[in-house]
Design a protein around this motif. Structure first.
Motif, mmCIF file in Angstrom:
data_model
loop_
_atom_site.group_PDB
_atom_site.id
_atom_site.type_symbol
_atom_site.label_atom_id
_atom_site.label_comp_id
_atom_site.label_asym_id
_atom_site.label_seq_id
_atom_site.Cartn_x
_atom_site.Cartn_y
_atom_site.Cartn_z
ATOM 1 N N GLU A 1 1.742 -8.420 -6.796
ATOM 2 C CA GLU A 1 2.513 -9.442 -6.080
ATOM 3 C C GLU A 1 3.977 -9.037 -5.966
ATOM 4 O O GLU A 1 4.616 -9.257 -4.936
ATOM 5 C CB GLU A 1 2.393 -10.793 -6.785
ATOM 6 N N ARG A 2 4.509 -8.470 -7.040
ATOM 7 C CA ARG A 2 5.903 -8.024 -7.029
ATOM 8 C C ARG A 2 6.109 -6.938 -5.976
ATOM 9 O O ARG A 2 7.097 -6.967 -5.226
ATOM 10 C CB ARG A 2 6.303 -7.511 -8.408
ATOM 11 N N LEU B 1 8.502 -7.093 -2.672
ATOM 12 C CA LEU B 1 9.481 -6.022 -2.461
ATOM 13 C C LEU B 1 9.372 -5.465 -1.046
ATOM 14 O O LEU B 1 10.376 -5.320 -0.344
ATOM 15 C CB LEU B 1 9.259 -4.904 -3.490
ATOM 16 N N HIS B 2 8.161 -5.193 -0.608
ATOM 17 C CA HIS B 2 7.959 -4.667 0.751
ATOM 18 C C HIS B 2 8.297 -5.705 1.816
ATOM 19 O O HIS B 2 8.891 -5.370 2.845
ATOM 20 C CB HIS B 2 6.531 -4.155 0.927
ATOM 21 N N GLU B 3 7.945 -6.943 1.560
ATOM 22 C CA GLU B 3 8.277 -8.011 2.516
ATOM 23 C C GLU B 3 9.781 -8.140 2.684
ATOM 24 O O GLU B 3 10.277 -8.263 3.805
ATOM 25 C CB GLU B 3 7.694 -9.346 2.057
ATOM 26 N N SER B 4 10.516 -8.105 1.576
ATOM 27 C CA SER B 4 11.974 -8.257 1.659
ATOM 28 C C SER B 4 12.621 -7.073 2.377
ATOM 29 O O SER B 4 13.683 -7.224 2.974
ATOM 30 C CB SER B 4 12.586 -8.445 0.276
ATOM 31 N N ALA B 5 11.984 -5.912 2.329
ATOM 32 C CA ALA B 5 12.508 -4.732 3.018
ATOM 33 C C ALA B 5 11.883 -4.561 4.406
ATOM 34 O O ALA B 5 12.163 -3.579 5.088
ATOM 35 C CB ALA B 5 12.246 -3.478 2.180
ATOM 36 N N ASP B 6 11.033 -5.513 4.805
ATOM 37 C CA ASP B 6 10.336 -5.490 6.091
ATOM 38 C C ASP B 6 9.515 -4.209 6.279
ATOM 39 O O ASP B 6 9.479 -3.634 7.359
ATOM 40 C CB ASP B 6 11.324 -5.688 7.253
ATOM 41 N N ARG B 7 8.867 -3.779 5.198
ATOM 42 C CA ARG B 7 7.972 -2.612 5.260
ATOM 43 C C ARG B 7 6.546 -3.106 5.367
ATOM 44 O O ARG B 7 6.072 -3.863 4.530
ATOM 45 C CB ARG B 7 8.125 -1.737 4.016
ATOM 46 N N ASN C 1 4.012 1.838 0.907
ATOM 47 C CA ASN C 1 3.537 2.635 -0.233
ATOM 48 C C ASN C 1 4.572 2.571 -1.340
ATOM 49 O O ASN C 1 5.743 2.865 -1.081
ATOM 50 C CB ASN C 1 3.323 4.076 0.246
ATOM 51 N N PRO C 2 4.179 2.157 -2.545
ATOM 52 C CA PRO C 2 2.869 1.766 -3.037
ATOM 53 C C PRO C 2 2.604 0.272 -2.857
ATOM 54 O O PRO C 2 3.511 -0.549 -2.942
ATOM 55 C CB PRO C 2 2.946 2.116 -4.522
ATOM 56 N N ALA C 3 1.342 -0.047 -2.629
ATOM 57 C CA ALA C 3 0.929 -1.442 -2.496
ATOM 58 C C ALA C 3 -0.581 -1.525 -2.674
ATOM 59 O O ALA C 3 -1.302 -0.575 -2.378
ATOM 60 C CB ALA C 3 1.314 -1.992 -1.128
ATOM 61 N N SER C 4 -1.027 -2.673 -3.156
ATOM 62 C CA SER C 4 -2.459 -2.920 -3.243
ATOM 63 C C SER C 4 -2.726 -4.390 -2.988
ATOM 64 O O SER C 4 -2.089 -5.256 -3.576
ATOM 65 C CB SER C 4 -3.010 -2.533 -4.621
ATOM 66 N N VAL D 1 -2.331 -16.277 -14.205
ATOM 67 C CA VAL D 1 -1.338 -15.232 -13.975
ATOM 68 C C VAL D 1 -0.091 -15.410 -14.840
ATOM 69 O O VAL D 1 0.396 -14.459 -15.422
ATOM 70 C CB VAL D 1 -0.959 -15.126 -12.475
ATOM 71 N N GLY D 2 0.444 -16.581 -14.942
ATOM 72 C CA GLY D 2 1.665 -16.766 -15.740
ATOM 73 C C GLY D 2 2.833 -16.015 -15.134
ATOM 74 O O GLY D 2 2.840 -15.689 -13.973
#
Length: 155
Positions: free
Chosen positions: A117-118, A122-128, A134-137, A151-152
Motif C-alpha cells: 500500500e505504501r 508513493l507511485h500515486e503521489s509521483a503520478d507514476r 517499479n517496484p509495485a505489487s 492490517v493495523g
C-alpha cells in the motif's frame, strides 16, 4: 497457466461471459501477472485496459511476483529487474524453486500489505503508472478481497 497478460485476460473474460450465460460464476474475477522488467510483456497496457473494460480486477507485480514475497520481509522502493529482485529475496527466503512456505509468509502478511500500500501511494503521489511504477505489487488488493487481514499501522 504461463500466459502473457493479454491472453490471460482474454481467458478470464471468456470464462466470465460463459459463466454469466449459464447463470453462474464468481462475483469477482482476477488476473495475476508480472511486468517482467527490464523488458515488459508486450501488450501489457492493452491487457490491463481490457481487464478494466470487462470488470476483471488485476494484481500486477512490477517487476515480478517475487517482489510481493520480498515485501513480507523488507521495504523496498528502488527500481528492480527480475533477477535483482530474486537475489534480494534469497537473502530472506532460502526456499528452492517456486516453493512458498506458508509458515514463513503468513505471519508477515499484514506487513506485506502495508508495504505494498505504501508503494502504491508513493507511485500515486509521483503520478507514476504502470509500467513506470517499479517496484509495485497489486497482490495486496487481491488478498484483501479474499482474506480477512488485520492490517493495523506498524511496519
Amino acid at each position: 497457466m504461463g500466459y502473457e497478460p493479454r491472453r490471460l485476460v482474454e481467458e478470464a473474460r471468456d470464462l466470465k461471459r460463459q459463466e454469466r450465460r449459464q447463470g453462474s460464476g464468481s462475483s469477482q474475477y482476477w488476473c495475476v501477472f508480472d511486468v517482467e522488467a527490464p523488458t515488459q510483456h508486450p501488450r501489457l497496457l492493452e491487457a490491463t485496459q481490457m481487464a478494466y473494460d470487462n470488470d476483471i480486477k488485476v494484481a500486477v507485480s512490477n517487476p515480478c511476483f517475487e517482489l510481493w514475497l520480498l515485501l513480507h520481509f523488507i521495504d523496498h522502493e528502488s527500481w528492480l529487474k527480475n533477477d535483482s529482485c530474486r537475489t534480494l529475496l534469497r537473502q530472506w527466503d532460502t526456499s528452492q524453486g517456486k516453493t512458498v512456505d506458508a509458515a514463513v509468509y503468513m505471519p508477515r502478511l499484514a506487513d506485506a500489505v502495508r508495504r505494498a500500500e505504501r508503494l502504491e501511494k508513493l507511485h500515486e503521489s509521483a503520478d507514476r503508472k504502470l509500467p513506470d511504477n517499479n517496484p509495485a505489487s497489486g497482490m495486496h488488493r487481491l488478498l484483501l478481497a479474499v482474506v480477512d487481514i488485520e492490517v493495523g499501522s506498524s511496519v
